[in-house]
Design a protein around this motif. Sequence first.
Motif, PDB file in Angstrom:
ATOM      1  N   LEU A 130       0.821  -1.213   0.000  1.00 52.62           N
ATOM      2  CA  LEU A 130       0.000   0.000   0.000  1.00 52.62           C
ATOM      3  C   LEU A 130       0.852   1.258   0.000  1.00 52.62           C
ATOM      4  N   PRO A 131       0.356   2.313  -0.617  1.00 52.25           N
ATOM      5  CA  PRO A 131       1.106   3.577  -0.622  1.00 52.25           C
ATOM      6  C   PRO A 131       1.150   4.204   0.764  1.00 52.25           C
ATOM      7  N   LEU A 132       2.203   4.952   1.027  1.00 52.65           N
ATOM      8  CA  LEU A 132       2.356   5.667   2.286  1.00 52.65           C
ATOM      9  C   LEU A 132       2.370   7.165   2.008  1.00 52.65           C
ATOM     10  N   ARG A 133       1.894   7.943   2.958  1.00 56.10           N
ATOM     11  CA  ARG A 133       1.914   9.403   2.770  1.00 56.10           C
ATOM     12  C   ARG A 133       3.293   9.979   3.094  1.00 56.10           C
ATOM     13  N   ALA A 134       4.113   9.196   3.778  1.00 56.49           N
ATOM     14  CA  ALA A 134       5.490   9.565   4.081  1.00 56.49           C
ATOM     15  C   ALA A 134       6.235   8.287   4.407  1.00 56.49           C
ATOM     16  N   SER A 135       7.539   8.306   4.231  1.00 52.61           N
ATOM     17  CA  SER A 135       8.308   7.099   4.524  1.00 52.61           C
ATOM     18  C   SER A 135       9.685   7.478   5.054  1.00 52.61           C
ATOM     19  N   ALA A 136       9.999   6.979   6.245  1.00 49.23           N
ATOM     20  CA  ALA A 136      11.298   7.249   6.857  1.00 49.23           C
ATOM     21  C   ALA A 136      12.400   6.409   6.225  1.00 49.23           C
ATOM     22  N   GLN A 137      11.994   5.387   5.509  1.00 53.09           N
ATOM     23  CA  GLN A 137      12.966   4.468   4.917  1.00 53.09           C
ATOM     24  C   GLN A 137      12.504   4.069   3.528  1.00 53.09           C
ATOM     25  N   ARG A 138      13.444   3.915   2.636  1.00 52.34           N
ATOM     26  CA  ARG A 138      13.098   3.502   1.281  1.00 52.34           C
ATOM     27  C   ARG A 138      12.629   2.057   1.280  1.00 52.34           C
ATOM     28  N   GLY A 139      11.694   1.765   0.376  1.00 54.62           N
ATOM     29  CA  GLY A 139      11.169   0.420   0.280  1.00 54.62           C
ATOM     30  C   GLY A 139      10.218   0.316  -0.888  1.00 54.62           C
ATOM     31  N   PRO A 140       9.565  -0.824  -1.040  1.00 55.15           N
ATOM     32  CA  PRO A 140       8.669  -1.038  -2.184  1.00 55.15           C
ATOM     33  C   PRO A 140       7.378  -0.235  -2.143  1.00 55.15           C
ATOM     34  N   ALA A 141       6.971   0.248  -0.968  1.00 56.27           N
ATOM     35  CA  ALA A 141       5.731   1.028  -0.870  1.00 56.27           C
ATOM     36  C   ALA A 141       5.974   2.431  -1.420  1.00 56.27           C
ATOM     37  N   PRO A 142       5.179   2.864  -2.399  1.00 55.18           N
ATOM     38  CA  PRO A 142       5.364   4.210  -2.948  1.00 55.18           C
ATOM     39  C   PRO A 142       4.866   5.276  -1.973  1.00 55.18           C
ATOM     40  N   VAL A 143       5.408   6.480  -2.109  1.00 57.00           N
ATOM     41  CA  VAL A 143       4.963   7.610  -1.298  1.00 57.00           C
ATOM     42  C   VAL A 143       4.045   8.469  -2.155  1.00 57.00           C
ATOM     43  N   ASN A 144       2.799   8.613  -1.705  1.00 51.84           N
ATOM     44  CA  ASN A 144       1.797   9.390  -2.424  1.00 51.84           C
ATOM     45  C   ASN A 144       1.196  10.456  -1.513  1.00 51.84           C
ATOM     46  N   ALA A 145       0.652  11.474  -2.112  1.00 54.45           N
ATOM     47  CA  ALA A 145       0.005  12.550  -1.346  1.00 54.45           C
ATOM     48  C   ALA A 145      -1.407  12.123  -0.969  1.00 54.45           C
ATOM     49  N   ILE A 146      -1.509  11.215   0.004  1.00 55.36           N
ATOM     50  CA  ILE A 146      -2.813  10.749   0.463  1.00 55.36           C
ATOM     51  C   ILE A 146      -3.034  11.253   1.878  1.00 55.36           C
ATOM     52  N   GLU A 147      -4.301  11.392   2.240  1.00 63.45           N
ATOM     53  CA  GLU A 147      -4.636  11.969   3.545  1.00 63.45           C
ATOM     54  C   GLU A 147      -4.338  11.007   4.689  1.00 63.45           C
ATOM     55  N   GLN A 148      -4.631   9.727   4.491  1.00 58.06           N
ATOM     56  CA  GLN A 148      -4.413   8.723   5.532  1.00 58.06           C
ATOM     57  C   GLN A 148      -3.916   7.443   4.889  1.00 58.06           C
ATOM     58  N   ASP A 149      -2.940   6.817   5.511  1.00 57.12           N
ATOM     59  CA  ASP A 149      -2.427   5.560   4.972  1.00 57.12           C
ATOM     60  C   ASP A 149      -2.586   4.445   6.007  1.00 57.12           C
ATOM     61  N   ILE A 150      -2.076   3.285   5.676  1.00 58.24           N
ATOM     62  CA  ILE A 150      -2.256   2.111   6.530  1.00 58.24           C
ATOM     63  C   ILE A 150      -1.549   2.274   7.880  1.00 58.24           C
ATOM     64  N   VAL A 151      -0.457   3.025   7.920  1.00 60.22           N
ATOM     65  CA  VAL A 151       0.243   3.268   9.189  1.00 60.22           C
ATOM     66  C   VAL A 151      -0.613   4.145  10.096  1.00 60.22           C
ATOM     67  N   ASP A 152      -1.235   5.170   9.525  1.00 60.30           N
ATOM     68  CA  ASP A 152      -2.158   6.005  10.304  1.00 60.30           C
ATOM     69  C   ASP A 152      -3.297   5.161  10.865  1.00 60.30           C
TER      70      ASP A 152
END
Length: 198
Positions: free
Chosen positions: A31-53
């Motif tokens: 799933l896409p993340l709105r921010a990522s502290a570490q590089r990985g396969p999940a893309p970073v997108n400008a979404i309001e809420q992600d799975i981590v939230d």
Amino acid sequence: FLIPMPPFHSIFNQNEKEPPKYPMACGMPILPLRASAQRGPAPVNAIEQDIVDEAINYYRANVLFRNFDLKGAADKVLIYLTLFITQALQRARPTKQECANTWSSLAIESFVLPGDGSFALAGYITAPAQQRELDTIRLYLQQLRAEVCVRLLEKIYPAPVPASPTSSAQVTFPDFRVSHPSKWWLQFAKHRFLNKAL
């Protein structure tokens, strides 16, 4: 009589009859993340809420459940992160800086992966079919773990409240919310979600 509340499910769940919207690894959507502290396969997108939230926001409600019926593949990510949040809270330290150092190590330390005999969620998350899938799920889970640690840190160590002007005669007390983790979070680490632990 009281009607029991159901657990929270991910908004990223899809109808299983539809083709997957996201790439999959071990039955889990990347799933896409709105921010990522570490590089990985999940893309970073400008979404309001992600799975981590979702995992952090729903944690204190969901962790109380011993059963969790999956409503879709995204729930597999949610339950993994719920167990990881418990693990992180159990390792919380007295100060924010100490905790940041501890959790930085926790996020990247060696952890059990799908396919391993001791993997806690073997009944939910499938084993990788090939080495490439194993490498992908390792990087994805590591990316998620790192992002959880960054965001959770701000939740359990609230920002200090500016002190109001006081007279010299008044006694000032330290703001324990700054130097100590919130008990409103740590108390939930005693619960065993699904009666499992990572």
